[in-house]
Design a protein around this motif. Structure first.
Motif, PDB file in Angstrom:
ATOM      1  N   ILE A 247       0.854  -1.494  -0.079  1.00 28.11           N
ATOM      2  CA  ILE A 247       0.057  -0.168  -0.149  1.00 28.11           C
ATOM      3  C   ILE A 247       1.182   1.503   0.145  1.00 28.11           C
ATOM      4  N   TYR A 248       2.319   1.275   0.307  1.00 28.02           N
ATOM      5  CA  TYR A 248       3.107   2.397   0.639  1.00 28.02           C
ATOM      6  C   TYR A 248       3.839   3.273  -1.359  1.00 28.02           C
ATOM      7  N   SER A 249       3.413   4.208  -1.421  1.00 25.49           N
ATOM      8  CA  SER A 249       4.216   4.622  -2.509  1.00 25.49           C
ATOM      9  C   SER A 249       5.146   6.161  -2.448  1.00 25.49           C
ATOM     10  N   CYS A 250       4.844   6.674  -3.588  1.00 30.75           N
ATOM     11  CA  CYS A 250       5.847   7.790  -3.690  1.00 30.75           C
ATOM     12  C   CYS A 250       4.771   8.901  -3.294  1.00 30.75           C
ATOM     13  N   GLY A 251       4.114   8.888  -3.699  1.00 32.44           N
ATOM     14  CA  GLY A 251       2.770   9.896  -3.682  1.00 32.44           C
ATOM     15  C   GLY A 251       2.341   9.496  -2.058  1.00 32.44           C
ATOM     16  N   LEU A 252       2.461   8.756  -1.237  1.00 31.85           N
ATOM     17  CA  LEU A 252       1.899   8.888   0.438  1.00 31.85           C
ATOM     18  C   LEU A 252       3.736   8.894   0.795  1.00 31.85           C
ATOM     19  N   CYS A 253       4.714   9.408   0.636  1.00 31.48           N
ATOM     20  CA  CYS A 253       5.793   9.774   0.948  1.00 31.48           C
ATOM     21  C   CYS A 253       5.646  11.211   1.624  1.00 31.48           C
ATOM     22  N   THR A 254       6.527  11.565   2.990  1.00 32.96           N
ATOM     23  CA  THR A 254       6.777  13.089   2.739  1.00 32.96           C
ATOM     24  C   THR A 254       8.190  13.868   2.061  1.00 32.96           C
ATOM     25  N   LEU A 255       8.973  12.995   1.796  1.00 31.70           N
ATOM     26  CA  LEU A 255      10.093  13.643   0.606  1.00 31.70           C
ATOM     27  C   LEU A 255       9.483  13.154  -0.803  1.00 31.70           C
ATOM     28  N   PHE A 256       8.548  13.309  -1.623  1.00 29.28           N
ATOM     29  CA  PHE A 256       7.723  12.673  -2.658  1.00 29.28           C
ATOM     30  C   PHE A 256       7.148  14.870  -2.608  1.00 29.28           C
ATOM     31  N   VAL A 257       7.492  15.460  -3.888  1.00 31.80           N
ATOM     32  CA  VAL A 257       7.559  16.281  -4.883  1.00 31.80           C
ATOM     33  C   VAL A 257       6.351  16.393  -5.152  1.00 31.80           C
ATOM     34  N   ALA A 258       5.116  17.412  -5.294  1.00 36.45           N
ATOM     35  CA  ALA A 258       4.410  16.519  -7.238  1.00 36.45           C
ATOM     36  C   ALA A 258       5.322  17.386  -7.952  1.00 36.45           C
ATOM     37  N   PRO A 259       4.741  17.950  -8.791  1.00 31.59           N
ATOM     38  CA  PRO A 259       4.234  15.939  -9.463  1.00 31.59           C
ATOM     39  C   PRO A 259       4.935  15.541  -9.781  1.00 31.59           C
ATOM     40  N   ASP A 260       6.286  15.677  -9.982  1.00 23.44           N
ATOM     41  CA  ASP A 260       6.880  14.150 -10.076  1.00 23.44           C
ATOM     42  C   ASP A 260       8.024  14.263  -9.988  1.00 23.44           C
ATOM     43  N   GLY A 261       8.443  14.665  -8.806  1.00 19.55           N
ATOM     44  CA  GLY A 261      10.457  15.167  -8.441  1.00 19.55           C
ATOM     45  C   GLY A 261       9.762  13.959  -6.258  1.00 19.55           C
ATOM     46  N   CYS A 262      11.300  14.576  -6.225  1.00 20.01           N
ATOM     47  CA  CYS A 262      11.571  13.689  -4.255  1.00 20.01           C
ATOM     48  C   CYS A 262      13.219  14.470  -4.258  1.00 20.01           C
ATOM     49  N   LYS A 263      12.743  14.321  -2.896  1.00 18.33           N
ATOM     50  CA  LYS A 263      13.367  15.634  -1.624  1.00 18.33           C
ATOM     51  C   LYS A 263      15.141  15.164  -1.657  1.00 18.33           C
ATOM     52  N   VAL A 264      14.840  13.445  -2.269  1.00 20.77           N
ATOM     53  CA  VAL A 264      16.307  12.597  -1.666  1.00 20.77           C
ATOM     54  C   VAL A 264      16.057  12.248  -3.320  1.00 20.77           C
ATOM     55  N   VAL A 265      15.850  11.831  -3.722  1.00 18.11           N
ATOM     56  CA  VAL A 265      15.822  11.035  -5.262  1.00 18.11           C
ATOM     57  C   VAL A 265      16.436  11.374  -5.932  1.00 18.11           C
ATOM     58  N   ASP A 266      17.329  11.504  -7.084  1.00 16.92           N
ATOM     59  CA  ASP A 266      17.498  12.236  -8.176  1.00 16.92           C
ATOM     60  C   ASP A 266      16.330  11.258  -9.674  1.00 16.92           C
ATOM     61  N   GLY A 267      15.597  12.489 -10.064  1.00 12.38           N
ATOM     62  CA  GLY A 267      15.492  12.331 -11.038  1.00 12.38           C
ATOM     63  C   GLY A 267      14.066  12.934 -11.587  1.00 12.38           C
ATOM     64  N   SER A 268      13.052  12.498 -12.595  1.00 14.79           N
ATOM     65  CA  SER A 268      11.917  11.773 -12.367  1.00 14.79           C
ATOM     66  C   SER A 268      11.050  10.812 -11.677  1.00 14.79           C
ATOM     67  N   ILE A 269      10.174  11.000 -10.568  1.00 13.62           N
ATOM     68  CA  ILE A 269      10.015  10.045 -10.007  1.00 13.62           C
ATOM     69  C   ILE A 269       8.019   9.687  -9.960  1.00 13.62           C
ATOM     70  N   SER A 270       7.603   8.504 -10.244  1.00 21.05           N
ATOM     71  CA  SER A 270       6.634   8.554 -10.263  1.00 21.05           C
ATOM     72  C   SER A 270       5.567   8.399  -8.788  1.00 21.05           C
ATOM     73  N   LYS A 271       4.088   9.069  -8.657  1.00 17.54           N
ATOM     74  CA  LYS A 271       3.652   8.672  -7.621  1.00 17.54           C
ATOM     75  C   LYS A 271       3.625   7.734  -7.353  1.00 17.54           C
ATOM     76  N   ASP A 272       3.939   6.505  -8.627  1.00 13.71           N
ATOM     77  CA  ASP A 272       2.838   4.947  -8.040  1.00 13.71           C
ATOM     78  C   ASP A 272       4.148   4.347  -7.744  1.00 13.71           C
ATOM     79  N   ALA A 273       5.350   4.633  -7.797  1.00  8.91           N
ATOM     80  CA  ALA A 273       6.588   4.435  -7.476  1.00  8.91           C
ATOM     81  C   ALA A 273       6.768   4.136  -5.968  1.00  8.91           C
ATOM     82  N   TRP A 274       7.694   3.162  -5.648  1.00  6.71           N
ATOM     83  CA  TRP A 274       8.538   3.339  -4.192  1.00  6.71           C
ATOM     84  C   TRP A 274      10.349   3.017  -4.326  1.00  6.71           C
ATOM     85  N   CYS A 275      10.945   3.333  -3.105  1.00 13.11           N
ATOM     86  CA  CYS A 275      12.177   3.188  -3.396  1.00 13.11           C
ATOM     87  C   CYS A 275      12.705   3.077  -1.389  1.00 13.11           C
TER      88      CYS A 275
END
Length: 88
Positions: free
Chosen positions: A53-81
């Protein structure tokens, strides 16, 4: 303490602080984050699918629409790391 002695004391304190700050190595001074400070997708074990049930869209590090505070590049809200941090 008389005015002249007080002014001398303040100058000495300022001089000491200036010398102390000048002696701090640049590597210890705070600096703003830059893109190179981010993890690559392989370092973060990024994957394009959620982890249950966990995805980037539910993460405090996710920056809408397709970014992340700690991972470089384009990030999908439906991804995970491995850096996933759930929103409270």
């Amino acid at each position: 303490m008389n005015t002249m002695a007080k002014q001398q004391s303040e100058r000495s304190r300022r001089a000491f602080i200036a010398v102390a700050i000048a002696g701090i190595p640049a590597s210890l001074l705070p600096r703003p984050a830059v893109a190179s400070d981010k993890m690559t997708k392989p370092q973060a074990e990024y994957r394009d699918t959620p982890n249950g049930i966990y995805s980037c869209g539910l993460c405090t590090l996710f920056v809408a629409p397709d970014g992340c505070k700690v991972v470089d590049g384009s990030i999908s809200k439906d991804a995970w790391c491995k850096a996933f941090a759930a929103v409270d």
